[in-house]
Write a protein that holds these residues in place. Sequence first.
Motif, mmCIF file in Angstrom:
data_model
loop_
_atom_site.group_PDB
_atom_site.id
_atom_site.type_symbol
_atom_site.label_atom_id
_atom_site.label_comp_id
_atom_site.label_asym_id
_atom_site.label_seq_id
_atom_site.Cartn_x
_atom_site.Cartn_y
_atom_site.Cartn_z
ATOM 1 N N ASP A 96 4.134 -6.928 3.629
ATOM 2 C CA ASP A 96 5.359 -7.659 3.300
ATOM 3 C C ASP A 96 5.588 -7.662 1.795
ATOM 4 O O ASP A 96 6.711 -7.464 1.331
ATOM 5 C CB ASP A 96 5.296 -9.099 3.808
ATOM 6 N N ASP A 97 4.519 -7.914 1.043
ATOM 7 C CA ASP A 97 4.641 -7.941 -0.417
ATOM 8 C C ASP A 97 5.123 -6.593 -0.941
ATOM 9 O O ASP A 97 5.977 -6.536 -1.831
ATOM 10 C CB ASP A 97 3.298 -8.294 -1.060
ATOM 11 N N ALA A 98 4.583 -5.539 -0.405
ATOM 12 C CA ALA A 98 4.967 -4.211 -0.871
ATOM 13 C C ALA A 98 6.439 -3.936 -0.557
ATOM 14 O O ALA A 98 7.156 -3.372 -1.395
ATOM 15 C CB ALA A 98 4.079 -3.149 -0.226
ATOM 16 N N TYR A 146 8.942 -6.203 -0.017
ATOM 17 C CA TYR A 146 9.867 -7.074 -0.751
ATOM 18 C C TYR A 146 9.765 -6.913 -2.269
ATOM 19 O O TYR A 146 10.606 -7.430 -3.001
ATOM 20 C CB TYR A 146 9.647 -8.538 -0.366
ATOM 21 N N ALA A 147 8.761 -6.217 -2.741
ATOM 22 C CA ALA A 147 8.631 -6.007 -4.176
ATOM 23 C C ALA A 147 9.787 -5.167 -4.721
ATOM 24 O O ALA A 147 10.120 -5.258 -5.909
ATOM 25 C CB ALA A 147 7.304 -5.343 -4.496
ATOM 26 N N PRO A 183 2.274 -14.257 3.228
ATOM 27 C CA PRO A 183 2.732 -12.900 3.499
ATOM 28 C C PRO A 183 1.573 -11.915 3.408
ATOM 29 O O PRO A 183 0.648 -12.085 2.628
ATOM 30 C CB PRO A 183 3.777 -12.639 2.415
ATOM 31 N N THR A 184 1.663 -10.883 4.193
ATOM 32 C CA THR A 184 0.637 -9.843 4.152
ATOM 33 C C THR A 184 0.959 -8.883 3.020
ATOM 34 O O THR A 184 2.043 -8.904 2.441
ATOM 35 C CB THR A 184 0.597 -9.077 5.489
ATOM 36 N N SER A 185 0.046 -8.025 2.729
ATOM 37 C CA SER A 185 0.270 -7.074 1.644
ATOM 38 C C SER A 185 1.390 -6.095 1.999
ATOM 39 O O SER A 185 2.073 -5.589 1.116
ATOM 40 C CB SER A 185 -1.019 -6.326 1.321
#
Length: 184
Positions: free
Chosen positions: A169-171, A173-174, A165-167
């Motif tokens: 996506d991480d941001a 879904y966080a 995942p890209t950053s």
Amino acid sequence: MAKANPLQEQLLKAGLVKKSKVAEVAREQAKARHGKSGTAPSEIELEAQRVRAEKAERDRAIEAERKAAARVTELRAQARQIIRDKKVPRTGESEYRFTADGAIRTLLVNDDLRRKLASGALVIANGGDGYELLPRPAADKVRERDASLIVLDHGQEAGADVAVPTSEDDAYYAQFQVPDDLVW
């Protein structure tokens, strides 16, 4: 008559051979010396040799395919035998769901088996007439022989190709918290 060698003359004088036999042997020797060296194989003979070589090559290829198929069958049988011998008895009332062959399947397990499945200590394998739990060493042996029989392996998925995942996506879904004890 051509000049005979001294041995032939002695045999003739002694009456041990006939003159016609000596002449026949001399003709065969002369033919062997002069006749065979100059003749090239005819086109029919060359074609026959080529056809024989092609047939031999086809036969070798067919035999190699047959041996490879027999080897695959043998390895699959060994893998199924390992699954039958090493399967872990399933106990429990809790349902453990997984996907296999495009469908969702269910096994009844207890909490200990569920933890072992999640950690990768146990693996789910297709036993032919159902799905079985296998310990990791047995699953590795099955994978060496026929990897298609391993249905679910959480220990192996960690090293598998997973989309990173890209950053962004991480941001995104966080913001969604997933509980550790999620059972579906």
